[in-house]
Design an enzyme around this catalytic site. Structure first.
Site, PDB file in Angstrom:
ATOM      1  N   GLY A 134       0.927  -1.358  -0.079  1.00 37.04           N
ATOM      2  CA  GLY A 134       0.058  -0.100   0.121  1.00 37.04           C
ATOM      3  C   GLY A 134       0.737   1.396   0.107  1.00 37.04           C
ATOM      4  N   THR A 136       0.162   4.030  -2.780  1.00 36.04           N
ATOM      5  CA  THR A 136      -0.711   5.095  -3.518  1.00 36.04           C
ATOM      6  C   THR A 136      -2.072   5.283  -2.818  1.00 36.04           C
ATOM      7  N   HIS A 140      -2.654  11.091  -3.764  1.00 37.84           N
ATOM      8  CA  HIS A 140      -1.335  10.980  -4.155  1.00 37.84           C
ATOM      9  C   HIS A 140      -1.092   9.690  -4.845  1.00 37.84           C
ATOM     10  N   THR A 171      -3.478  -3.813  -5.310  1.00 38.14           N
ATOM     11  CA  THR A 171      -3.448  -5.108  -5.854  1.00 38.14           C
ATOM     12  C   THR A 171      -3.569  -5.943  -4.692  1.00 38.14           C
ATOM     13  N   ARG A 280      -7.240 -15.941 -41.878  1.00 41.55           N
ATOM     14  CA  ARG A 280      -8.471 -15.135 -42.182  1.00 41.55           C
ATOM     15  C   ARG A 280      -8.434 -14.812 -43.608  1.00 41.55           C
ATOM     16  N   GLN A 292       1.003  -6.352 -47.513  1.00 39.00           N
ATOM     17  CA  GLN A 292       2.270  -5.921 -46.943  1.00 39.00           C
ATOM     18  C   GLN A 292       2.195  -5.070 -45.705  1.00 39.00           C
ATOM     19  N   GLY A 352      -9.780  -7.176 -37.228  1.00 42.16           N
ATOM     20  CA  GLY A 352     -11.203  -6.611 -37.855  1.00 42.16           C
ATOM     21  C   GLY A 352     -12.169  -6.521 -36.421  1.00 42.16           C
ATOM     22  N   GLU A 376       3.178   1.607 -11.064  1.00 42.77           N
ATOM     23  CA  GLU A 376       4.739   1.517 -10.737  1.00 42.77           C
ATOM     24  C   GLU A 376       5.433   2.746 -11.671  1.00 42.77           C
ATOM     25  N   GLY A 377       4.761   3.927 -11.727  1.00 44.35           N
ATOM     26  CA  GLY A 377       5.254   5.180 -12.200  1.00 44.35           C
ATOM     27  C   GLY A 377       4.590   4.999 -13.877  1.00 44.35           C
TER      28      GLY A 377
HETATM   29  P1  TGC Z   1      13.031  11.957  -5.158  1.00 48.90           P
HETATM   30  O1  TGC Z   1      13.858  13.039  -4.507  1.00 48.90           O
HETATM   31  O2  TGC Z   1      13.446  11.501  -6.562  1.00 48.90           O
HETATM   32  O3  TGC Z   1      13.613  10.524  -4.171  1.00 48.90           O
HETATM   33  C1  TGC Z   1      13.247  10.466  -2.759  1.00 48.90           C
HETATM   34  C2  TGC Z   1      14.212   9.746  -2.192  1.00 48.90           C
HETATM   35  O4  TGC Z   1      13.888   8.379  -2.732  1.00 48.90           O
HETATM   36  C3  TGC Z   1      15.146   7.878  -3.131  1.00 48.90           C
HETATM   37  N1  TGC Z   1      14.892   7.212  -4.555  1.00 48.90           N
HETATM   38  C4  TGC Z   1      15.152   5.676  -4.840  1.00 48.90           C
HETATM   39  N2  TGC Z   1      15.660   4.997  -3.755  1.00 48.90           N
HETATM   40  C5  TGC Z   1      15.957   3.532  -4.445  1.00 48.90           C
HETATM   41  N3  TGC Z   1      15.282   3.367  -5.754  1.00 48.90           N
HETATM   42  C6  TGC Z   1      14.786   4.065  -6.583  1.00 48.90           C
HETATM   43  N4  TGC Z   1      14.089   3.908  -7.655  1.00 48.90           N
HETATM   44  C7  TGC Z   1      14.532   5.647  -5.912  1.00 48.90           C
HETATM   45  N5  TGC Z   1      14.004   6.741  -6.518  1.00 48.90           N
HETATM   46  C8  TGC Z   1      14.013   7.700  -5.627  1.00 48.90           C
HETATM   47  C9  TGC Z   1      15.959   8.935  -3.550  1.00 48.90           C
HETATM   48  O5  TGC Z   1      17.451   8.702  -3.527  1.00 48.90           O
HETATM   49  C10 TGC Z   1      15.650   9.832  -2.462  1.00 48.90           C
HETATM   50  O6  TGC Z   1      16.344   9.574  -1.285  1.00 48.90           O
HETATM   51  P2  TGC Z   1      16.777  10.563  -0.157  1.00 48.90           P
HETATM   52  O7  TGC Z   1      17.479   9.535   0.939  1.00 48.90           O
HETATM   53  O8  TGC Z   1      17.424  11.497  -0.774  1.00 48.90           O
HETATM   54  O9  TGC Z   1      15.560  10.834   0.452  1.00 48.90           O
HETATM   55  O10 TGC Z   1      11.479  11.844  -4.776  1.00 48.90           O
HETATM   56  P3  TGC Z   1      10.135  12.608  -5.419  1.00 48.90           P
HETATM   57  O11 TGC Z   1       9.340  12.938  -4.317  1.00 48.90           O
HETATM   58  O12 TGC Z   1      10.773  13.820  -6.135  1.00 48.90           O
HETATM   59  O13 TGC Z   1       9.882  11.540  -6.320  1.00 48.90           O
HETATM   60  C11 TGC Z   1       9.371  11.865  -7.650  1.00 48.90           C
HETATM   61  C12 TGC Z   1       9.096  10.536  -8.465  1.00 48.90           C
HETATM   62  C13 TGC Z   1       8.257  10.900  -9.469  1.00 48.90           C
HETATM   63  C14 TGC Z   1      10.434   9.946  -8.965  1.00 48.90           C
HETATM   64  C15 TGC Z   1       8.565   9.287  -7.594  1.00 48.90           C
HETATM   65  O14 TGC Z   1       7.928   9.711  -6.584  1.00 48.90           O
HETATM   66  C16 TGC Z   1       8.026   8.102  -8.297  1.00 48.90           C
HETATM   67  O15 TGC Z   1       8.620   7.287  -9.037  1.00 48.90           O
HETATM   68  N6  TGC Z   1       6.414   8.192  -8.734  1.00 48.90           N
HETATM   69  C17 TGC Z   1       5.748   7.103  -9.099  1.00 48.90           C
HETATM   70  C18 TGC Z   1       5.020   6.357  -8.184  1.00 48.90           C
HETATM   71  C19 TGC Z   1       4.812   5.002  -8.335  1.00 48.90           C
HETATM   72  O16 TGC Z   1       5.637   4.422  -8.893  1.00 48.90           O
HETATM   73  N7  TGC Z   1       3.992   4.301  -7.232  1.00 48.90           N
HETATM   74  C20 TGC Z   1       4.149   2.959  -7.626  1.00 48.90           C
HETATM   75  C21 TGC Z   1       2.995   2.426  -6.518  1.00 48.90           C
HETATM   76  S1  TGC Z   1       2.993   0.763  -6.407  1.00 48.90           S
HETATM   77  C22 TGC Z   1       2.216  -0.032  -7.565  1.00 48.90           C
HETATM   78  O17 TGC Z   1       1.884   0.812  -8.688  1.00 48.90           O
HETATM   79  C23 TGC Z   1       2.037  -1.477  -7.744  1.00 48.90           C
HETATM   80  S2  TGC Z   1       1.257  -1.971  -9.066  1.00 48.90           S
HETATM   81  C24 TGC Z   1       1.871  -3.665  -8.856  1.00 48.90           C
HETATM   82  C25 TGC Z   1       1.335  -4.827  -9.746  1.00 48.90           C
HETATM   83  O18 TGC Z   1      -0.014  -4.896  -9.690  1.00 48.90           O
HETATM   84  O19 TGC Z   1       1.962  -5.249 -10.414  1.00 48.90           O
HETATM   85  P1  FAD Z   2      -1.773  10.677 -11.022  1.00 47.84           P
HETATM   86  O1  FAD Z   2      -0.725  10.749 -10.068  1.00 47.84           O
HETATM   87  O2  FAD Z   2      -2.830  11.481 -10.782  1.00 47.84           O
HETATM   88  O3  FAD Z   2      -1.209  11.105 -12.647  1.00 47.84           O
HETATM   89  C1  FAD Z   2      -2.160  11.198 -13.601  1.00 47.84           C
HETATM   90  C2  FAD Z   2      -1.570  11.829 -14.832  1.00 47.84           C
HETATM   91  O4  FAD Z   2      -0.925  12.808 -14.740  1.00 47.84           O
HETATM   92  C3  FAD Z   2      -0.574  10.527 -15.203  1.00 47.84           C
HETATM   93  O5  FAD Z   2      -0.666  10.516 -16.791  1.00 47.84           O
HETATM   94  C4  FAD Z   2       0.986  11.123 -14.801  1.00 47.84           C
HETATM   95  O6  FAD Z   2       1.874  10.817 -15.711  1.00 47.84           O
HETATM   96  C5  FAD Z   2       0.353  12.613 -14.998  1.00 47.84           C
HETATM   97  N1  FAD Z   2       1.373  13.478 -14.223  1.00 47.84           N
HETATM   98  C6  FAD Z   2       1.485  13.444 -12.608  1.00 47.84           C
HETATM   99  N2  FAD Z   2       2.298  14.160 -12.114  1.00 47.84           N
HETATM  100  C7  FAD Z   2       3.061  14.836 -13.279  1.00 47.84           C
HETATM  101  C8  FAD Z   2       3.968  15.625 -13.408  1.00 47.84           C
HETATM  102  N3  FAD Z   2       4.501  16.142 -12.461  1.00 47.84           N
HETATM  103  N4  FAD Z   2       4.436  15.917 -14.799  1.00 47.84           N
HETATM  104  C9  FAD Z   2       3.772  15.508 -15.939  1.00 47.84           C
HETATM  105  N5  FAD Z   2       2.651  14.648 -15.879  1.00 47.84           N
HETATM  106  C10 FAD Z   2       2.172  14.104 -14.540  1.00 47.84           C
HETATM  107  N6  FAD Z   2      -0.556   1.229  -6.159  1.00 47.84           N
HETATM  108  C11 FAD Z   2       0.102   0.611  -5.098  1.00 47.84           C
HETATM  109  O7  FAD Z   2       0.489   1.326  -4.056  1.00 47.84           O
HETATM  110  N7  FAD Z   2       0.031  -0.691  -4.878  1.00 47.84           N
HETATM  111  C12 FAD Z   2      -0.657  -1.366  -5.884  1.00 47.84           C
HETATM  112  O8  FAD Z   2      -0.631  -2.773  -5.638  1.00 47.84           O
HETATM  113  C13 FAD Z   2      -1.181  -0.791  -6.883  1.00 47.84           C
HETATM  114  N8  FAD Z   2      -1.714  -1.758  -7.679  1.00 47.84           N
HETATM  115  C14 FAD Z   2      -2.581  -1.110  -8.792  1.00 47.84           C
HETATM  116  C15 FAD Z   2      -3.304  -1.726  -9.641  1.00 47.84           C
HETATM  117  C16 FAD Z   2      -4.101  -1.298 -10.673  1.00 47.84           C
HETATM  118  C17 FAD Z   2      -5.083  -2.057 -11.690  1.00 47.84           C
HETATM  119  C18 FAD Z   2      -4.081   0.239 -10.771  1.00 47.84           C
HETATM  120  C19 FAD Z   2      -4.917   0.812 -11.897  1.00 47.84           C
HETATM  121  C20 FAD Z   2      -2.999   0.812 -10.100  1.00 47.84           C
HETATM  122  C21 FAD Z   2      -2.436   0.304  -9.086  1.00 47.84           C
HETATM  123  N9  FAD Z   2      -1.394   1.149  -8.048  1.00 47.84           N
HETATM  124  C22 FAD Z   2      -1.144   0.550  -7.070  1.00 47.84           C
HETATM  125  C23 FAD Z   2      -1.674   2.613  -8.314  1.00 47.84           C
HETATM  126  C24 FAD Z   2      -0.602   3.093  -9.261  1.00 47.84           C
HETATM  127  O9  FAD Z   2       0.879   3.075  -9.095  1.00 47.84           O
HETATM  128  C25 FAD Z   2      -1.017   4.512  -9.689  1.00 47.84           C
HETATM  129  O10 FAD Z   2      -2.365   4.549 -10.307  1.00 47.84           O
HETATM  130  C26 FAD Z   2       0.061   5.301 -10.672  1.00 47.84           C
HETATM  131  O11 FAD Z   2       0.999   5.388  -9.702  1.00 47.84           O
HETATM  132  C27 FAD Z   2      -0.341   6.750 -10.888  1.00 47.84           C
HETATM  133  O12 FAD Z   2      -0.922   7.465  -9.960  1.00 47.84           O
HETATM  134  P2  FAD Z   2      -2.407   8.149 -10.027  1.00 47.84           P
HETATM  135  O13 FAD Z   2      -3.660   6.985 -10.461  1.00 47.84           O
HETATM  136  O14 FAD Z   2      -2.633   8.667  -8.746  1.00 47.84           O
HETATM  137  O15 FAD Z   2      -2.250   9.026 -11.113  1.00 47.84           O
END
Ligand code: TGC
Ligand code: FAD
Length: 397
Positions: A134, A136, A140, A171, A280, A292, A352, A376-377
């Site tokens: 957890g 998201t 946020h 998930t 088809r 092509q 189709g 995951e981003g």
């Molecule tokens: P930022 O300043 O970039 O970083 C904050 C601190 O985190 C460290 N860090 C990392 N460490 C390890 N691995 C990485 N990939 C890291 N990226 C950053 C960084 O060094 C820093 O450390 P410290 O010690 O200086 O504090 O943080 P920000 O707030 O500016 O972040 C911006 C951004 C956009 C890069 C980040 O927030 C981001 O990646 N957003 C996307 C969120 C996301 O991926 N959510 C995923 C939710 S889980 C999910 O979706 C599961 S779906 C699973 C499924 O069903 O398959």
């Molecule tokens: P938002 O952050 O609101 O973004 C909306 C749009 O705006 C996106 O296109 C984004 O790229 C764009 N955007 C946002 N900020 C900026 C910026 N600064 N500049 C330019 N563009 C920007 N999360 C978990 O923690 N655990 C899970 O297990 C998990 N499973 C998931 C399963 C499913 C089926 C789905 C749909 C999502 C899941 N997620 C999970 C959440 C997922 O990680 C988020 O949906 C994802 O990180 C995007 O966040 P958001 O939906 O709030 O979109």
């Protein structure tokens, strides 16, 4: 002599070890024999069978790249080949497995105390205990650093924290026994990781309602996590890791798995489109495959699948050598998800009107791949991570 294979045109198999090939074959066999027959009904009915994780556990497919605690200790590439096998059937099945393996098991393995590892990992590896991750929240998603979920000392239970807040789009949350929740510790304002055990939560302190009527990933179960004073023993907090590094280090492994996984969904789309194009016939009895424009669609998709697979194997190798950085994972996660989605959408055209029938499977891959590009981003977020690394200037805020 060597021959061209449309299924592996750059002979990526030659980059794998014997162990990796054997693990991939076990995974492919299980997925085709046991998952493929149930996916259509599961997707139609939004019905995820939690027994799937137990079946995968029996075959050693969960947390396969982790050492000890009942895990297989295989390479990162081997774990990627497992995700590819699962996602060849369905991204939702891969999702349920990624959360269990990479996010929950990987997180405990990397950040947990010895007691936490011994308590949770062997049961998670067997799929007898189910996990969720957890991060998201409703307000946020891309910016988890602004999370509102908070942990403070429990008002009545000594040695416990009390967690309050909401997570969404999680998930496995409705079926999870243990939920890895990221929350801000009230006294420091810093993000910490907590293992919330459902069995320890009195009624009303933990709710995990499912999110129904999804337009994609319907073979995976997704829900919310509502915490209202949920009691979590201090022993269930990760002791050292603080800030976003905690959740992001788990994401590195899951994002890697997705980069290889989506190649499976793309390859299945290619295989289905190729078969359809050969069968088809339109205009004077010619198969679609003779035209092509159809051939170009297949050539583009096969090329992107091969390039993506090579890149993903390379990043996996660097990861195991300790030479990978997160930007490399952003690069392959973004590129492979975008390429898989773009090509699958174009291959869908070959079917189709029949693309509209769920029996052909292609529409399911297209809908699912949209989500892989989002979670995951989202891809644009990975563009910004790469852009920051290229220019030294951050463009998030
Ligand atoms: P930022 O300043 O970039 O970083 C904050 C601190 O985190 C460290 N860090 C990392 N460490 C390890 N691995 C990485 N990939 C890291 N990226 C950053 C960084 O060094 C820093 O450390 P410290 O010690 O200086 O504090 O943080 P920000 O707030 O500016 O972040 C911006 C951004 C956009 C890069 C980040 O927030 C981001 O990646 N957003 C996307 C969120 C996301 O991926 N959510 C995923 C939710 S889980 C999910 O979706 C599961 S779906 C699973 C499924 O069903 O398959
Ligand atoms: P938002 O952050 O609101 O973004 C909306 C749009 O705006 C996106 O296109 C984004 O790229 C764009 N955007 C946002 N900020 C900026 C910026 N600064 N500049 C330019 N563009 C920007 N999360 C978990 O923690 N655990 C899970 O297990 C998990 N499973 C998931 C399963 C499913 C089926 C789905 C749909 C999502 C899941 N997620 C999970 C959440 C997922 O990680 C988020 O949906 C994802 O990180 C995007 O966040 P958001 O939906 O709030 O979109």
């Amino acid at each position: 002599g060597p021959q061209f294979s449309w299924e592996d045109p750059l002979n990526t198999k030659s980059l794998l070890t014997e162990d990796e090939i054997a693990i991939a074959e076990t995974a492919e066999r299980y997925c085709q024999e046991r998952l493929q027959p149930r996916v259509l009904e599961a997707y139609r009915n939004e019905d995820y069978d939690p027994k799937i994780l137990e079946e995968m556990g029996e075959l050693g497919l969960l947390g396969a790249n982790l050492e000890g605690y009942g895990c297989a200790g295989a390479s990162t590439v081997a774990a990627g080949l497992i995700t590819r096998a699962v996602e060849r059937v369905d991204s939702g099945y891969r999702s349920g497995m990624s959360v269990q393996s990479s996010l929950v098991m990987g997180g405990i393995h990397e950040h947990g105390t010895e007691e936490q590892k011994e308590k949770f990992l062997p049961e998670l590896a067997k799929g007898k205990l189910l996990g969720a991750f957890g991060l998201t929240e409703p307000n946020h998603g891309s910016d988890p650093g602004s999370m509102e979920t908070v942990a403070k000392p429990h008002p009545t239970k000594k040695g416990y924290y009390s967690l309050s807040g909401s997570k969404t789009w999680i998930t496995n949350s409705p079926i999870a026994d243990v939920l890895m929740v990221w929350a801000k510790l009230q006294e420091t304002g810093k993000i910490r990781g907590f293992l919330v055990e459902r069995k320890d939560c009195p009624p009303g302190t933990l709710e995990t309602p499912a999110i129904k009527n999804k337009t994609a990933l319907r073979a995976s179960i997704t829900g919310m996590i509502h915490l209202d004073g949920a009691p979590v023993p201090e022993a269930n907090m990760f002791p050292h890791v603080e800030g976003l590094t905690g959740p992001f280090s788990c994401l590195n492994s899951a994002r890697y798995g997705i980069s290889m996984g989506v190649m499976g969904a793309l390859e299945d789309s290619i295989s289905r489109a190729r078969t359809y194009a050969l069968e088809r016939r339109q205009f004077k009895g010619n198969p679609l495959a003779k035209y092509q424009l159809i051939q170009k669609k297949l050539a583009d998709a096969v090329t992107d699948a091969a390039y993506g697979t090579v890149a993903s194997i390379q990043v996996g190798r660097l990861k195991d050598e300790g030479n990978a950085v997160p930007e490399m994972i952003s690069l392959v996660k973004r590129q492979n998800c975008d390429a898989a989605l773009r090509n699958a959408r174009i291959l869908q055209e070959i079917f189709g009107g029949n693309a509209t029938s769920d029996e052909y499977g292609i529409g399911r891959h297209v809908a699912n791949l949209f989500v892989t590009q989002t979670y995951e981003g989202q891809s644009d977020i990975h563009s910004l991570i790469l852009g920051r690394a290229i220019t030294g200037v951050q463009a998030f805020v």
